[in-house]
Design a protein around this motif. Structure first.
Motif, short mmCIF file in Angstrom:
data_model
loop_
_atom_site.label_atom_id
_atom_site.label_comp_id
_atom_site.label_asym_id
_atom_site.label_seq_id
_atom_site.Cartn_x
_atom_site.Cartn_y
_atom_site.Cartn_z
N ILE A 70 0.70 -1.33 0.02
CA ILE A 70 0.15 -0.06 0.04
C ILE A 70 0.87 1.13 0.02
O ILE A 70 2.08 1.11 0.91
CB ILE A 70 -1.10 -0.05 1.19
CG1 ILE A 70 -1.86 1.02 1.15
CG2 ILE A 70 -0.32 -0.14 2.43
CD1 ILE A 70 -3.23 1.19 1.99
N LEU A 92 -0.09 -7.36 -6.15
CA LEU A 92 -1.17 -6.20 -5.60
C LEU A 92 -0.41 -4.93 -5.01
O LEU A 92 0.31 -5.23 -4.11
CB LEU A 92 -1.97 -6.84 -4.74
CG LEU A 92 -3.17 -5.75 -4.07
CD1 LEU A 92 -4.19 -5.80 -5.25
CD2 LEU A 92 -3.96 -6.64 -3.03
N VAL A 94 -1.65 -1.15 -3.82
CA VAL A 94 -2.78 -0.08 -3.44
C VAL A 94 -2.15 1.10 -3.35
O VAL A 94 -1.59 1.59 -2.46
CB VAL A 94 -3.66 -0.74 -2.21
CG1 VAL A 94 -4.72 0.40 -2.02
CG2 VAL A 94 -4.23 -2.11 -2.38
N ILE A 96 -2.88 4.83 -2.48
CA ILE A 96 -3.85 5.85 -2.04
C ILE A 96 -3.64 7.07 -2.35
O ILE A 96 -4.25 8.05 -2.33
CB ILE A 96 -3.37 5.64 -0.60
CG1 ILE A 96 -3.70 4.37 0.14
CG2 ILE A 96 -4.48 6.73 0.38
CD1 ILE A 96 -5.24 3.90 -0.15
N ILE A 120 -4.68 -1.10 -7.49
CA ILE A 120 -5.89 -0.26 -7.21
C ILE A 120 -5.49 1.02 -6.84
O ILE A 120 -4.54 1.37 -6.14
CB ILE A 120 -6.34 -1.00 -6.01
CG1 ILE A 120 -6.92 -2.41 -6.23
CG2 ILE A 120 -7.59 -0.34 -5.38
CD1 ILE A 120 -7.25 -3.13 -5.02
N GLY A 121 -6.47 2.18 -7.58
CA GLY A 121 -5.88 3.41 -7.50
C GLY A 121 -5.33 3.97 -8.88
O GLY A 121 -5.67 3.12 -9.71
N CYS A 124 -7.49 6.78 -4.10
CA CYS A 124 -8.58 5.67 -3.74
C CYS A 124 -8.51 5.58 -2.27
O CYS A 124 -7.45 5.86 -1.70
CB CYS A 124 -8.46 4.63 -4.52
SG CYS A 124 -7.28 3.36 -4.20
N GLY A 126 -8.83 2.57 -1.23
CA GLY A 126 -8.23 1.21 -1.11
C GLY A 126 -9.16 -0.05 -1.20
O GLY A 126 -10.26 0.09 -1.78
N ILE A 127 -8.99 -0.94 -0.55
CA ILE A 127 -9.66 -2.38 -0.52
C ILE A 127 -9.77 -3.00 1.05
O ILE A 127 -8.86 -2.73 1.54
CB ILE A 127 -9.14 -3.31 -1.53
CG1 ILE A 127 -10.01 -4.57 -1.57
CG2 ILE A 127 -7.53 -3.67 -1.28
CD1 ILE A 127 -9.44 -5.44 -2.50
N GLY A 136 -6.29 -0.05 3.20
CA GLY A 136 -6.91 1.35 2.83
C GLY A 136 -6.78 2.40 4.06
O GLY A 136 -6.23 2.02 4.98
N ILE A 176 -14.07 -2.65 -3.03
CA ILE A 176 -12.95 -1.99 -3.66
C ILE A 176 -13.30 -0.68 -4.13
O ILE A 176 -14.33 -0.25 -4.98
CB ILE A 176 -12.62 -2.77 -5.00
CG1 ILE A 176 -12.32 -4.42 -4.88
CG2 ILE A 176 -11.55 -2.46 -5.85
CD1 ILE A 176 -12.32 -5.30 -6.07
N THR A 186 -7.16 -1.10 -11.48
CA THR A 186 -8.27 -2.17 -11.59
C THR A 186 -9.46 -1.04 -12.10
O THR A 186 -9.90 -0.12 -11.38
CB THR A 186 -8.41 -2.85 -10.55
OG1 THR A 186 -7.54 -3.54 -10.08
CG2 THR A 186 -9.88 -3.69 -10.42
#
Length: 287
Positions: A70, A92, A94, A96, A120-121, A124, A126-127, A136, A176, A186
């Motif tokens: 993250i 993976l 993430v 932020i 992811i982001g 964002c 997060g998850i 997140g 998500i 994503t």
């Protein structure tokens, strides 16, 4: 079961020694997330909230077997941080961080896909897989384990909708927050595909907003590929003509991206659209 993030995930925090990194590391640990390492160049050998800090990701992976990251690194350095994580083999990430320059995201996002890495982001919340793990900044107490998968372009709207779902006893399998930037990892379609495959997810909530064509494309995907019940909410339905949301990705052009076009697309795909965020729980009750 959940998608992307489970109780087995071994998370490292890039930018752990900063204010945001430190604060959310504590919150993720309190939730039960296995935060095994932090990375801040020049701060190796120290600890944050009991988590060992390393100078680089490769050392953190070798020593602590981290398999996800993250990112709380400031925007000017975020691209280098993400690329370091990709090249270290993490699957993976993430992100932020907000206000990452457009061209920086345009550089690391396609690169991540060539390496089989899920991002992811950025920009964002997060998850979270309730009852298992959180990567997140979302408020943990509003989530509850269940069978509803949630994908959202908006952070705060997610919180309002999830809180109403939890109060109505509709728990979540995974939520998500994909972010609202023009260039994201994503996307809604990919999240829908993950939820469609996940046996623990029985129903899906899509939270969209005016601008872009993500929701129209999602509706078409749902019509062709998704067999599970889906309900949706589109933010900005009462916005004046020509108005756009604050997200950089929320741009309306050539008649596409309006609330009307998104609602019509969802309804044509058999997806009921809530008028207000709290109505999502009522629609779920009818599935």
């Amino acid at each position: 079961m959940a998608v992307l993030l489970t109780k087995k995930t071994r998370l490292l925090v890039q930018g752990i020694t900063g204010h945001q990194g430190r604060f959310h590391t504590r919150a993720m640990l309190d939730y039960g997330t296995r935060v095994v390492a932090g990375v801040t160049p020049g701060k190796g050998g120290t600890k944050v909230e009991g988590v060992p800090v390393f100078d680089g990701i490769e050392e953190a992976i070798a020593r602590k077997k981290a398999d996800a990251s993250i990112v709380f690194v400031p925007a000017p350095q975020a691209k280098d941080a993400v690329i370091e994580a990709i090249e270290a083999g993490l699957k993976l990430i993430v992100v932020i961080t907000e206000r990452i320059p457009f061209h920086d995201a345009l550089e690391f996002m396609p690169y991540s896909r060539t390496k089989g890495c899920t991002i992811i982001g950025p920009n964002c919340p997060g998850i979270i897989s309730p009852g298992q793990s959180k990567a997140g900044i979302m408020p943990s107490h509003i989530f509850a384990p269940g069978d509803v998968g949630v994908v959202s372009r908006s952070g705060t709207l997610t919180y309002e909708i999830v809180n109403a779902m939890t109060q109505a006893e509709f728990g979540q399998s995974t939520c998500i927050g994909i972010g609202g930037d023009p260039i994201i990892g994503t996307n809604t379609l990919e999240a829908l595909a993950l939820f469609q495959k996940d046996r623990a997810t029985k129903r899906i909530v899509v939270v969209g907003e005016i601008g872009g064509t993500a929701e129209e494309e999602a509706a078409e995907f749902i019509k062709k590929r998704v067999t599970k019940p889906v309900v949706a909410y589109v933010a900005g339905r009462t916005a004046p003509p020509g108005k756009r949301m604050g997200h950089a990705g929320a741009i309306i052009e050539a008649g596409k991206g309006t609330a009307e076009s998104k609602v019509k697309a969802f309804e044509a795909a058999g997806v009921p659209v809530a008028e207000y965020p709290v109505d999502i729980a009522k629609l779920l009750a009818e599935t």
